[in-house]
Structure formats: C-alpha cells, structure tokens
Write a protein that holds these residues in place. Sequence first.
Motif, mmCIF file in Angstrom:
data_model
loop_
_atom_site.group_PDB
_atom_site.id
_atom_site.type_symbol
_atom_site.label_atom_id
_atom_site.label_comp_id
_atom_site.label_asym_id
_atom_site.label_seq_id
_atom_site.Cartn_x
_atom_site.Cartn_y
_atom_site.Cartn_z
ATOM 1 N N LYS A 1 -5.234 11.940 -12.824
ATOM 2 C CA LYS A 1 -5.618 10.981 -13.084
ATOM 3 C C LYS A 1 -6.466 9.580 -12.048
ATOM 4 C CE LYS A 1 -3.508 10.811 -16.710
ATOM 5 N NZ LYS A 1 -4.080 11.177 -18.583
ATOM 6 N N ALA A 2 -7.578 9.228 -12.547
ATOM 7 C CA ALA A 2 -7.941 8.310 -11.175
ATOM 8 C C ALA A 2 -7.552 7.484 -10.742
ATOM 9 C CB ALA A 2 -9.224 7.492 -12.106
ATOM 10 N N GLN A 3 -6.380 6.014 -11.916
ATOM 11 C CA GLN A 3 -5.188 5.902 -11.308
ATOM 12 C C GLN A 3 -4.643 5.919 -9.373
ATOM 13 O OE1 GLN A 3 -5.459 6.397 -14.369
ATOM 14 N NE2 GLN A 3 -3.553 6.084 -15.073
ATOM 15 N N TYR A 4 -3.781 7.440 -10.267
ATOM 16 C CA TYR A 4 -2.953 7.770 -9.033
ATOM 17 C C TYR A 4 -3.878 8.375 -8.391
ATOM 18 C CZ TYR A 4 0.302 7.455 -13.019
ATOM 19 O OH TYR A 4 0.789 6.803 -14.090
ATOM 20 N N VAL A 5 -5.001 8.446 -8.284
ATOM 21 C CA VAL A 5 -5.975 9.308 -6.452
ATOM 22 C C VAL A 5 -6.428 7.803 -6.024
ATOM 23 C CG1 VAL A 5 -8.137 10.315 -6.176
ATOM 24 C CG2 VAL A 5 -6.818 11.288 -8.561
ATOM 25 N N LEU A 6 -6.458 6.940 -6.469
ATOM 26 C CA LEU A 6 -6.963 5.531 -5.862
ATOM 27 C C LEU A 6 -5.450 4.981 -5.304
ATOM 28 C CD1 LEU A 6 -9.570 3.951 -8.488
ATOM 29 C CD2 LEU A 6 -9.834 4.553 -6.286
ATOM 30 N N SER B 1 2.212 11.427 -10.866
ATOM 31 C CA SER B 1 1.270 12.442 -10.768
ATOM 32 C C SER B 1 2.790 14.260 -10.630
ATOM 33 C CB SER B 1 0.555 12.712 -9.194
ATOM 34 O OG SER B 1 -0.744 11.854 -9.285
ATOM 35 N N GLY B 2 3.222 14.484 -9.806
ATOM 36 C CA GLY B 2 4.245 15.512 -9.615
ATOM 37 C C GLY B 2 5.158 15.610 -11.187
ATOM 38 N N LEU B 3 5.466 13.915 -11.688
ATOM 39 C CA LEU B 3 5.716 14.587 -13.233
ATOM 40 C C LEU B 3 5.157 14.625 -14.069
ATOM 41 C CD1 LEU B 3 7.770 10.532 -12.744
ATOM 42 C CD2 LEU B 3 8.489 12.682 -13.224
ATOM 43 N N GLY C 1 -1.766 5.304 1.403
ATOM 44 C CA GLY C 1 -0.980 5.687 2.505
ATOM 45 C C GLY C 1 -1.790 5.559 3.655
ATOM 46 N N PRO C 2 -3.363 6.086 3.673
ATOM 47 C CA PRO C 2 -3.394 5.813 5.161
ATOM 48 C C PRO C 2 -3.544 4.144 5.491
ATOM 49 C CG PRO C 2 -4.881 7.799 4.408
ATOM 50 C CD PRO C 2 -3.394 7.315 2.809
ATOM 51 N N LEU C 3 -3.839 3.656 4.262
ATOM 52 C CA LEU C 3 -4.202 2.205 4.272
ATOM 53 C C LEU C 3 -2.594 1.765 5.003
ATOM 54 C CD1 LEU C 3 -5.629 -0.585 3.996
ATOM 55 C CD2 LEU C 3 -5.039 -0.443 1.793
ATOM 56 N N ALA C 4 -1.781 1.955 4.503
ATOM 57 C CA ALA C 4 -0.680 1.849 4.759
ATOM 58 C C ALA C 4 -0.154 1.335 6.672
ATOM 59 C CB ALA C 4 0.463 2.331 3.356
ATOM 60 N N TRP C 5 -0.683 3.441 6.940
ATOM 61 C CA TRP C 5 -0.207 2.975 8.328
ATOM 62 C C TRP C 5 -1.518 2.189 8.844
ATOM 63 C CZ3 TRP C 5 -3.772 4.896 11.577
ATOM 64 C CH2 TRP C 5 -3.533 5.213 13.087
ATOM 65 N N SER D 1 0.626 -0.531 0.110
ATOM 66 C CA SER D 1 -0.170 -0.312 0.585
ATOM 67 C C SER D 1 0.776 1.538 -0.377
ATOM 68 C CB SER D 1 -0.900 -0.055 1.414
ATOM 69 O OG SER D 1 -2.211 -1.200 1.194
ATOM 70 N N LEU D 2 1.663 1.212 0.650
ATOM 71 C CA LEU D 2 2.809 2.246 0.831
ATOM 72 C C LEU D 2 3.410 2.034 -0.608
ATOM 73 C CD1 LEU D 2 4.626 4.326 2.342
ATOM 74 C CD2 LEU D 2 6.301 3.601 2.466
ATOM 75 N N GLY D 3 4.196 1.557 -1.445
ATOM 76 C CA GLY D 3 4.711 1.363 -2.318
ATOM 77 C C GLY D 3 3.901 2.203 -3.539
ATOM 78 N N LEU D 4 2.641 1.134 -3.323
ATOM 79 C CA LEU D 4 1.658 1.987 -4.381
ATOM 80 C C LEU D 4 1.219 4.170 -3.831
ATOM 81 C CD1 LEU D 4 -1.220 -0.777 -4.461
ATOM 82 C CD2 LEU D 4 -0.061 0.067 -6.419
ATOM 83 N N CYS D 5 1.315 4.226 -3.069
ATOM 84 C CA CYS D 5 1.234 5.838 -2.638
ATOM 85 C C CYS D 5 1.765 6.085 -3.243
ATOM 86 C CB CYS D 5 0.710 5.927 -1.340
ATOM 87 S SG CYS D 5 0.055 7.629 -1.123
ATOM 88 N N VAL D 6 3.270 5.969 -3.227
ATOM 89 C CA VAL D 6 4.362 6.364 -3.328
ATOM 90 C C VAL D 6 4.713 7.044 -4.598
ATOM 91 C CG1 VAL D 6 6.945 6.525 -3.503
ATOM 92 C CG2 VAL D 6 5.537 5.698 -1.045
ATOM 93 N N TYR D 7 4.173 5.692 -5.422
ATOM 94 C CA TYR D 7 4.330 5.368 -7.259
ATOM 95 C C TYR D 7 3.360 6.439 -7.364
ATOM 96 C CZ TYR D 7 3.432 3.552 -11.216
ATOM 97 O OH TYR D 7 3.553 3.488 -12.744
#
Length: 140
Positions: free
Chosen positions: A112-117, A95-97, A122-126, A84-90
């Motif tokens: 992009k919808a996939q990046y929003v999801l 999005s920054g790029l 991040g919260p899920l990883a925590w 979950s943390l890896g997906l959030c960071v990705y």
Amino acid sequence: MAKLSLLLLAAIVAISTAFAPNAAHTATRVNQLASPKIEQQSSTTSLFMAEDMTWEGEYPPSKVLGPIMSKMPSGTLAIISMISLGLCVYSCVQSGLLLREPGAVETGEWVKAQYVLMGFGGPLAWGTHVASWIQRKNGM
C-alpha cells in the motif's frame, strides 16, 4: 567459463585504471610544446565555498543541522522523532497483517502506498533523534 574469465579480467583492468597515472596529462604536455601559448584569464572573484563543519569535542555545534533544524528546540525534534517512529512501526505492522491475507503476495495487495510512505519515518526518526540530542547538548 571463458566469458566469465574475460568479464572478470575486463572488470579488473577497468578498476585498476583508477589507480594508474592519468594519460591525459601526458598528452597535454606534448601538445603544449607544439601549440602556441594562450594566456589564461585569472578570475579575481572566488567561488562560494561551504562553511567548515568540523568540530572538536563530544558533540557538534547546532549549525551542522542546517538553517531550519538548528533553530528548533530539542523537545520539538524529539516529538517529531517519536511521531515518525510511530508511523514507521504502524506501517510495518499493517503491512505484516496484509501479508497474512490469502493471495495477497501473489497479487501484490499487501503493498500500500501509504504504508510505503510511512516506512520512511524510520530514517527520519533516527535523524531527528540525533538532531534532538545535538540541540540538547547545545542547550536548546
């Protein structure tokens, strides 16, 4: 300025009514004296109450994690947390790029919808990392 003062006064009065005694109780007491007495039915069945989730000590019991995560081992929860943390960071990096592309902000192309999801990772990883810690402390 007068409208702002009136608005602030109304907000203060509305907030302060939360701390005032409830006038409805007074009105019902007056009405009870004048109205005939109606017996209330008492129920013999009790309402379902949630189980007490308080604990003493450093960490809570596994039951606070719910019916699914309380049965999962600590390692599985840690792997879910890392994914979950890896997906959030990705999603944040991508999005920054996209933000750097010319005209992306004006047109909204960087959202992009996939990046929003994936950002919800991040919260899920925590949460799963805390659940993993609880399970590890409880020997699971």
